[in-house]
Scaffold this motif. Structure first.
Motif, PDB file in Angstrom:
ATOM      1  N   SER A  17       0.857  -1.173   0.000  1.00  0.00           N
ATOM      2  CA  SER A  17       0.000   0.000   0.000  1.00  0.00           C
ATOM      3  C   SER A  17       0.894   1.224   0.000  1.00  0.00           C
ATOM      4  CB  SER A  17      -0.885   0.009   1.242  1.00  0.00           C
ATOM      5  OG  SER A  17      -1.782  -1.063   1.222  1.00  0.00           O
ATOM      6  N   TRP A  18       0.480   2.218  -0.714  1.00  0.00           N
ATOM      7  CA  TRP A  18       1.247   3.449  -0.767  1.00  0.00           C
ATOM      8  C   TRP A  18       0.293   4.611  -0.941  1.00  0.00           C
ATOM      9  CZ3 TRP A  18       0.810   6.213  -5.319  1.00  0.00           C
ATOM     10  CH2 TRP A  18       0.389   5.514  -6.443  1.00  0.00           C
ATOM     11  N   GLY A  19       0.792   5.763  -0.628  1.00  0.00           N
ATOM     12  CA  GLY A  19      -0.027   6.953  -0.790  1.00  0.00           C
ATOM     13  C   GLY A  19       0.846   8.168  -1.000  1.00  0.00           C
ATOM     14  N   SER A  20       0.263   9.169  -1.587  1.00  0.00           N
ATOM     15  CA  SER A  20       0.992  10.419  -1.763  1.00  0.00           C
ATOM     16  C   SER A  20       0.810  11.263  -0.512  1.00  0.00           C
ATOM     17  CB  SER A  20       0.514  11.157  -3.016  1.00  0.00           C
ATOM     18  OG  SER A  20      -0.866  11.385  -2.958  1.00  0.00           O
ATOM     19  N   LEU A  21       1.848  11.951  -0.120  1.00  0.00           N
ATOM     20  CA  LEU A  21       1.834  12.806   1.054  1.00  0.00           C
ATOM     21  C   LEU A  21       1.514  14.236   0.635  1.00  0.00           C
ATOM     22  CD1 LEU A  21       5.057  11.357   2.728  1.00  0.00           C
ATOM     23  CD2 LEU A  21       2.670  10.831   3.288  1.00  0.00           C
ATOM     24  N   PRO A  22       1.051  15.075   1.557  1.00  0.00           N
ATOM     25  CA  PRO A  22       0.706  16.460   1.212  1.00  0.00           C
ATOM     26  C   PRO A  22       1.868  17.257   0.609  1.00  0.00           C
ATOM     27  CG  PRO A  22      -0.164  15.906   3.375  1.00  0.00           C
ATOM     28  CD  PRO A  22       0.706  14.749   2.933  1.00  0.00           C
ATOM     29  N   ASN A  23       3.115  16.864   0.925  1.00  0.00           N
ATOM     30  CA  ASN A  23       4.277  17.586   0.397  1.00  0.00           C
ATOM     31  C   ASN A  23       4.709  17.092  -0.985  1.00  0.00           C
ATOM     32  OD1 ASN A  23       5.463  15.133   0.975  1.00  0.00           O
ATOM     33  ND2 ASN A  23       6.919  15.936   2.485  1.00  0.00           N
ATOM     34  N   GLY A  24       3.930  16.187  -1.600  1.00  0.00           N
ATOM     35  CA  GLY A  24       4.255  15.686  -2.937  1.00  0.00           C
ATOM     36  C   GLY A  24       5.136  14.453  -2.939  1.00  0.00           C
ATOM     37  N   LYS A  25       5.588  14.027  -1.775  1.00  0.00           N
ATOM     38  CA  LYS A  25       6.378  12.811  -1.678  1.00  0.00           C
ATOM     39  C   LYS A  25       5.441  11.644  -1.397  1.00  0.00           C
ATOM     40  CE  LYS A  25      10.568  15.211  -0.387  1.00  0.00           C
ATOM     41  NZ  LYS A  25      11.663  15.322   0.587  1.00  0.00           N
ATOM     42  N   TYR A  26       6.013  10.444  -1.216  1.00  0.00           N
ATOM     43  CA  TYR A  26       5.207   9.236  -1.061  1.00  0.00           C
ATOM     44  C   TYR A  26       5.564   8.486   0.214  1.00  0.00           C
ATOM     45  CZ  TYR A  26       3.892   9.986  -5.887  1.00  0.00           C
ATOM     46  OH  TYR A  26       3.397  10.532  -7.035  1.00  0.00           O
ATOM     47  N   ALA A  27       4.633   7.630   0.638  1.00  0.00           N
ATOM     48  CA  ALA A  27       4.862   6.688   1.729  1.00  0.00           C
ATOM     49  C   ALA A  27       4.475   5.305   1.224  1.00  0.00           C
ATOM     50  CB  ALA A  27       4.027   7.054   2.949  1.00  0.00           C
ATOM     51  N   ILE A  28       5.318   4.327   1.509  1.00  0.00           N
ATOM     52  CA  ILE A  28       5.049   2.926   1.179  1.00  0.00           C
ATOM     53  C   ILE A  28       4.937   2.206   2.519  1.00  0.00           C
ATOM     54  CG2 ILE A  28       5.855   0.880  -0.057  1.00  0.00           C
ATOM     55  CD1 ILE A  28       7.705   2.846  -1.663  1.00  0.00           C
ATOM     56  N   VAL A  29       3.804   1.566   2.775  1.00  0.00           N
ATOM     57  CA  VAL A  29       3.553   1.021   4.112  1.00  0.00           C
ATOM     58  C   VAL A  29       3.661  -0.502   4.142  1.00  0.00           C
ATOM     59  CG1 VAL A  29       2.154   2.998   4.805  1.00  0.00           C
ATOM     60  CG2 VAL A  29       1.050   1.023   3.784  1.00  0.00           C
ATOM     61  N   ASP A  30       3.959  -0.985   5.347  1.00  0.00           N
ATOM     62  CA  ASP A  30       4.050  -2.426   5.614  1.00  0.00           C
ATOM     63  C   ASP A  30       5.091  -3.125   4.736  1.00  0.00           C
ATOM     64  OD1 ASP A  30       2.108  -2.280   7.609  1.00  0.00           O
ATOM     65  OD2 ASP A  30       0.484  -2.547   6.159  1.00  0.00           O
ATOM     66  N   VAL A  31       6.299  -2.586   4.751  1.00  0.00           N
ATOM     67  CA  VAL A  31       7.406  -3.151   3.976  1.00  0.00           C
ATOM     68  C   VAL A  31       8.238  -4.050   4.895  1.00  0.00           C
ATOM     69  CG1 VAL A  31       9.495  -2.594   2.654  1.00  0.00           C
ATOM     70  CG2 VAL A  31       7.473  -1.104   2.504  1.00  0.00           C
ATOM     71  N   PRO A  32       8.485  -5.313   4.498  1.00  0.00           N
ATOM     72  CA  PRO A  32       9.358  -6.156   5.316  1.00  0.00           C
ATOM     73  C   PRO A  32      10.795  -5.627   5.281  1.00  0.00           C
ATOM     74  CG  PRO A  32       8.718  -7.307   3.294  1.00  0.00           C
ATOM     75  CD  PRO A  32       7.990  -6.002   3.308  1.00  0.00           C
ATOM     76  N   VAL A  33      11.405  -5.527   6.463  1.00  0.00           N
ATOM     77  CA  VAL A  33      12.756  -4.964   6.568  1.00  0.00           C
ATOM     78  C   VAL A  33      13.781  -6.079   6.699  1.00  0.00           C
ATOM     79  CG1 VAL A  33      14.255  -3.430   7.901  1.00  0.00           C
ATOM     80  CG2 VAL A  33      11.848  -2.825   7.552  1.00  0.00           C
ATOM     81  N   PHE A  34      13.627  -6.941   7.713  1.00  0.00           N
ATOM     82  CA  PHE A  34      14.456  -8.139   7.847  1.00  0.00           C
ATOM     83  C   PHE A  34      13.848  -9.048   8.896  1.00  0.00           C
ATOM     84  CE2 PHE A  34      16.235  -5.669  11.252  1.00  0.00           C
ATOM     85  CZ  PHE A  34      16.980  -6.486  12.078  1.00  0.00           C
ATOM     86  N   GLN A  35      14.396 -10.254   9.018  1.00  0.00           N
ATOM     87  CA  GLN A  35      13.842 -11.233   9.951  1.00  0.00           C
ATOM     88  C   GLN A  35      14.889 -11.652  10.970  1.00  0.00           C
ATOM     89  OE1 GLN A  35      12.628 -14.432   7.378  1.00  0.00           O
ATOM     90  NE2 GLN A  35      14.543 -15.526   7.648  1.00  0.00           N
ATOM     91  N   ILE A 102       8.117   3.192   4.693  1.00  0.00           N
ATOM     92  CA  ILE A 102       9.140   4.048   4.092  1.00  0.00           C
ATOM     93  C   ILE A 102       8.430   5.345   3.736  1.00  0.00           C
ATOM     94  CG2 ILE A 102      10.812   4.354   2.230  1.00  0.00           C
ATOM     95  CD1 ILE A 102      10.967   1.285   2.028  1.00  0.00           C
ATOM     96  N   VAL A 103       8.851   6.434   4.369  1.00  0.00           N
ATOM     97  CA  VAL A 103       8.170   7.710   4.200  1.00  0.00           C
ATOM     98  C   VAL A 103       9.090   8.742   3.551  1.00  0.00           C
ATOM     99  CG1 VAL A 103       6.628   7.261   6.151  1.00  0.00           C
ATOM    100  CG2 VAL A 103       8.775   8.472   6.538  1.00  0.00           C
ATOM    101  N   GLU A 104       8.474   9.794   3.048  1.00  0.00           N
ATOM    102  CA  GLU A 104       9.206  10.900   2.412  1.00  0.00           C
ATOM    103  C   GLU A 104       9.994  10.422   1.186  1.00  0.00           C
ATOM    104  OE1 GLU A 104       8.745  14.119   3.313  1.00  0.00           O
ATOM    105  OE2 GLU A 104       7.322  13.342   4.772  1.00  0.00           O
TER     106      GLU A 104
END
Length: 135
Positions: A17-35, A102-104
């Protein structure tokens, strides 16, 4: 976020899932980082150290520090600055995997991710300090 979407950013991976932020950048949510892992070269991350990592993340966050997401790896013992791709936020642990948002994410990097220019992630982790230092 506004205009939240759900589509695949990486081949053969779950949709992020991702979305655009009010500043024109993006956020990508629920990203696996490591285990969780254990090896002689990189140390051990188990249930106990996972809690330390989360606590350290929240402590740093309370001081305004968010681990940087960047393109490429930092060579060992190098002060080289890699091109920025955003910051990690909302770190969580499900008992096996660390997940984050992952934001901005700048527009140009987001477009490159969609084009599969950078299909893989690799965490930079300091076992001694129990900290994620970058992605």
């Amino acid at each position: 976020m506004q205009d939240e979407k759900s589509r695949s950013i990486e081949p053969n991976c779950p949709k992020y899932s991702w979305g655009s932020l009010p500043n024109g950048k993006y956020a990508i949510v629920d990203v696996p980082v490591f285990q969780v892992f254990s090896d002689t070269q990189h140390g051990t991350v188990d249930q106990k150290s996972a809690q330390e990592i989360l606590q350290n993340f929240e402590k740093d966050k309370s001081h305004g520090y968010f681990p940087r997401v960047f393109v490429g790896h930092h060579p060992d013992n190098s002060a080289e600055n890699r091109p920025g791709a955003g910051f990690l936020n909302n770190l969580r642990f499900d008992g096996k995997f660390f997940w984050a948002d992952i934001v901005e994410v700048p527009d140009e990097v987001f477009k490159e991710l969609q084009a599969l220019k950078y299909p893989y992630r690799s965490v930079e982790y300091n076992d001694e300090k129990k900290k994620i230092t970058g992605l």
